[in-house]
Design a protein around this motif. Structure first.
Motif, mmCIF file in Angstrom:
data_model
loop_
_atom_site.group_PDB
_atom_site.id
_atom_site.type_symbol
_atom_site.label_atom_id
_atom_site.label_comp_id
_atom_site.label_asym_id
_atom_site.label_seq_id
_atom_site.Cartn_x
_atom_site.Cartn_y
_atom_site.Cartn_z
ATOM 1 N N ASN A 293 -3.389 44.477 -14.772
ATOM 2 C CA ASN A 293 -4.516 45.409 -14.842
ATOM 3 C C ASN A 293 -4.745 45.870 -16.275
ATOM 4 O O ASN A 293 -5.891 46.001 -16.721
ATOM 5 C CB ASN A 293 -4.264 46.615 -13.929
ATOM 6 C CG ASN A 293 -4.516 46.270 -12.461
ATOM 7 O OD1 ASN A 293 -5.399 45.476 -12.140
ATOM 8 N ND2 ASN A 293 -3.744 46.866 -11.566
ATOM 9 N N ALA A 296 -6.432 43.118 -18.095
ATOM 10 C CA ALA A 296 -7.858 43.064 -17.762
ATOM 11 C C ALA A 296 -8.639 44.124 -18.536
ATOM 12 O O ALA A 296 -9.754 43.871 -19.019
ATOM 13 C CB ALA A 296 -8.042 43.261 -16.258
ATOM 14 N N SER A 299 -9.010 43.020 -22.062
ATOM 15 C CA SER A 299 -9.892 41.865 -22.247
ATOM 16 C C SER A 299 -11.315 42.285 -22.581
ATOM 17 O O SER A 299 -12.071 41.545 -23.212
ATOM 18 C CB SER A 299 -9.886 40.987 -20.984
ATOM 19 O OG SER A 299 -10.576 41.630 -19.923
ATOM 20 N N TYR A 306 -11.186 38.118 -18.621
ATOM 21 C CA TYR A 306 -10.168 38.124 -17.554
ATOM 22 C C TYR A 306 -10.321 39.351 -16.662
ATOM 23 O O TYR A 306 -10.389 40.487 -17.141
ATOM 24 C CB TYR A 306 -8.759 38.106 -18.163
ATOM 25 C CG TYR A 306 -7.671 38.286 -17.130
ATOM 26 C CD1 TYR A 306 -7.381 37.263 -16.231
ATOM 27 C CD2 TYR A 306 -6.969 39.482 -17.030
ATOM 28 C CE1 TYR A 306 -6.392 37.420 -15.264
ATOM 29 C CE2 TYR A 306 -5.988 39.656 -16.068
ATOM 30 C CZ TYR A 306 -5.704 38.617 -15.186
ATOM 31 O OH TYR A 306 -4.738 38.790 -14.225
ATOM 32 N N THR A 307 -10.387 39.109 -15.355
ATOM 33 C CA THR A 307 -10.395 40.187 -14.355
ATOM 34 C C THR A 307 -9.427 39.828 -13.242
ATOM 35 O O THR A 307 -9.272 38.659 -12.896
ATOM 36 C CB THR A 307 -11.802 40.396 -13.760
ATOM 37 O OG1 THR A 307 -12.279 39.147 -13.243
ATOM 38 C CG2 THR A 307 -12.773 40.926 -14.799
ATOM 39 N N VAL A 308 -8.804 40.853 -12.690
ATOM 40 C CA VAL A 308 -7.785 40.647 -11.664
ATOM 41 C C VAL A 308 -8.434 40.380 -10.318
ATOM 42 O O VAL A 308 -9.421 41.029 -9.948
ATOM 43 C CB VAL A 308 -6.864 41.892 -11.574
ATOM 44 C CG1 VAL A 308 -5.828 41.714 -10.480
ATOM 45 C CG2 VAL A 308 -6.193 42.148 -12.908
ATOM 46 N N GLU A 315 -2.670 36.667 -7.164
ATOM 47 C CA GLU A 315 -2.822 36.791 -8.616
ATOM 48 C C GLU A 315 -1.475 36.712 -9.329
ATOM 49 O O GLU A 315 -1.320 36.028 -10.350
ATOM 50 C CB GLU A 315 -3.500 38.130 -8.941
ATOM 51 C CG GLU A 315 -3.751 38.372 -10.417
ATOM 52 C CD GLU A 315 -4.868 37.503 -10.983
ATOM 53 O OE1 GLU A 315 -4.527 36.564 -11.729
ATOM 54 O OE2 GLU A 315 -6.046 37.743 -10.676
ATOM 55 N N THR A 321 -3.065 33.196 -15.113
ATOM 56 C CA THR A 321 -3.754 34.275 -15.835
ATOM 57 C C THR A 321 -4.337 33.820 -17.170
ATOM 58 O O THR A 321 -5.003 34.591 -17.850
ATOM 59 C CB THR A 321 -2.771 35.447 -16.082
ATOM 60 O OG1 THR A 321 -1.643 34.961 -16.814
ATOM 61 C CG2 THR A 321 -2.297 36.037 -14.760
ATOM 62 N N GLU A 326 -13.752 32.944 -15.087
ATOM 63 C CA GLU A 326 -13.473 33.742 -13.882
ATOM 64 C C GLU A 326 -14.343 33.323 -12.703
ATOM 65 O O GLU A 326 -13.887 33.283 -11.562
ATOM 66 C CB GLU A 326 -13.682 35.226 -14.178
ATOM 67 C CG GLU A 326 -12.633 35.831 -15.078
ATOM 68 C CD GLU A 326 -11.257 35.852 -14.423
ATOM 69 O OE1 GLU A 326 -11.175 36.031 -13.195
ATOM 70 O OE2 GLU A 326 -10.264 35.669 -15.138
#
Length: 473
Positions: A293, A296, A299, A306-308, A315, A321, A326
């Protein structure tokens, strides 16, 4: 399918099953008798050695006794030693000549006769099974696999068309590396999407520390208490140096081409999830997701995207990662794909759990399953040869069932992604003319299965990386 195929081979070979069963029964009987006979021979030979040692002891007793008597020592014990040694040695020698040696001679004669009978029955059994042994050819395992899973089709040969299609349509980076040679290659397709399974022999130069030692000695003379005293000294000298050394390794992997998520790049590596309990997995996910997190959030400031994922467990455990896209990552790894991959990564009763590395370079997917590294995927038909039908059946059944398990779980991460099954390429378009109708991968595979000694320089003591080039088509 394995059982049906084997029964079909037996029927085609026209071998007499009952006749072979009776011959093998005779062979087992003779083998058992021979084993028991050799145990007896070993027992008598051991017994004879003990008696010989007793004779030697008796002779030593006689010699020592006589020696003492000639020196004028007339103690009664010396006389008893001479008499007892002579009597015991004589009796033992007489017993060996009359009982042990004849018995051993008879047992060895019986062994020779029994061995001839066994050899005769073995020869008969091999002739009985010759028609079946001749039916085993390369490619049976792949044929059985695709019969069981029809969506996966294997090629008879990795031809130039398949390689050309791989390169032009999917962007396969073909590097004819002088330090890599194909020990095995098998290509095919899944719903029109090409793949190949490869086993490479890889050569790399490194360094090695060579060590050696030598023991030296020298003498010194000193004057002690009015006398010259000479002393000898010893010392072990050791030395080491680093020099170049060739290193060899083998690698088995699957390369699969698919146009789904064509710009996506990522690398994920095994995590041994199958060895963790649910509580351990939960703790690992809770601990790692906080870091992801934060990654993210960072980022946004660094300009990456990048997003979770909403599925924290996937994940963390899948761990790709380092992905670059995405949108395409989510397109490929739908909730169903995530669910199926997690089940695969945790499962170890039938499969191997999370022991695969997965590298996606746009349209090329490469998987390195750890379980495949220890399995012989290039089994020669001679492995099945035997004089015993039941032994052939056992080897054939066990190997091909294990082959299915090994290869199926090599493909399993690909099969777990629904989009890869739905994405079908347009009809193949090949070039009309090739300098060779087989790919150089197949050339190397063939050469490595020939008599490799014919290609090795007489001064070479290491493995050889065999390369080929086309002379004419």
């Amino acid at each position: 399918n394995v059982e049906k195929y084997f029964n079909k081979l037996v029927e085609e070979s026209k071998v007499n099953v009952e006749e072979n069963k009776e011959t093998v029964k005779q062979i087992r009987k003779f083998e058992s008798e021979l084993h028991n006979l050799r145990n007896k021979i070993s027992y008598y030979e051991f017994y004879r050695v003990l008696l010989i040692l007793l004779v030697i002891g008796g002779i030593v007793s006689v010699v020592l006794g006589i020696s003492n008597l000639t020196k004028g020592l007339t103690d009664a014990s010396y006389i008893i030693a001479v008499v007892a040694g002579a009597v015991i040695s004589g009796l033992v020698i007489f017993f060996m000549i009359k009982r042990i040696n004849p018995k051993l001679k008879d047992l060895k004669k019986s062994e020779s006769t029994l061995q001839l009978k066994l050899d005769e029955q073995m020869s008969i059994a091999w002739k009985q099974m010759a028609p079946l042994n001749q039916l085993f050819i390369e490619g049976i395992s792949a044929e059985l696999f695709q019969k069981t899973v029809p969506v996966i089709q294997f090629d008879r040969m990795f031809d130039r068309k398949r390689l050309d299609y791989f390169v032009r349509r999917y962007g396969l980076n073909v590097r004819n590396d002088a330090n890599v040679s194909k020990l095995y290659v098998n290509s095919g397709e899944i719903s029109g999407n090409p793949f190949y399974i490869s086993q490479d022999l890889i050569h790399r130069m490194g360094t090695k520390t060579y060590t050696g030692s030598i023991t030296i000695s020298w003498t010194t003379t000193s004057y002690v208490n009015g006398k010259f005293v000479t002393n000898t000294h010893h010392q072990t000298l050791t030395a080491s140096l680093n020099k170049p050394c060739p290193y060899y390794s083998e690698s088995k992997y699957l390369v699969y081409g698919n146009e789904a998520a064509p710009d996506l790049v990522f690398q994920r590596y095994e995590t041994d999830t199958e060895n963790l309990t649910e509580k351990q997995i939960e703790r690992k996910v809770d601990r790692t997701i906080k870091k992801l997190n934060r990654k993210a959030e960072n980022s946004i400031s660094t300009g990456t995207n990048y997003t979770v994922l909403g599925n924290s467990e996937f994940e963390v455990l899948f761990g790709a990662t380092n992905r670059n896209n995405e949108v395409q990552f989510r397109l490929l790894f739908t909730p169903l794909a995530q669910q199926q991959l997690l089940a695969l990564m945790k499962e170890k009763e039938y499969g191997y759990g999370d022991e695969f590395n997965f590298i996606k370079e746009r349209k090329i997917n490469t998987l390195y399953p750890k379980h495949l590294q220890k399995f012989n995927i290039d089994l020669k038909p001679s492995y099945y040869y035997s004089y015993d039908l039941e032994e052939i059946r056992k080897k054939f059944t066990e190997y091909n069932n294990e082959y299915f398990r090994q290869i199926y779980f090599t493909f399993a991460p690909i099969l777990a992604i629904p989009l890869y099954q739905q994405q079908k390429p347009q009809e193949y378009i090949y070039q009309d003319l090739y300098d060779s109708y087989l790919s150089f991968y197949e050339h190397e595979n063939v050469v490595n299965n020939m008599n490799s000694k014919a290609f090795i320089h007489p001064l070479c003591h290491t493995r050889s990386i065999l390369k080929t080039r086309v002379m004419k088509s």
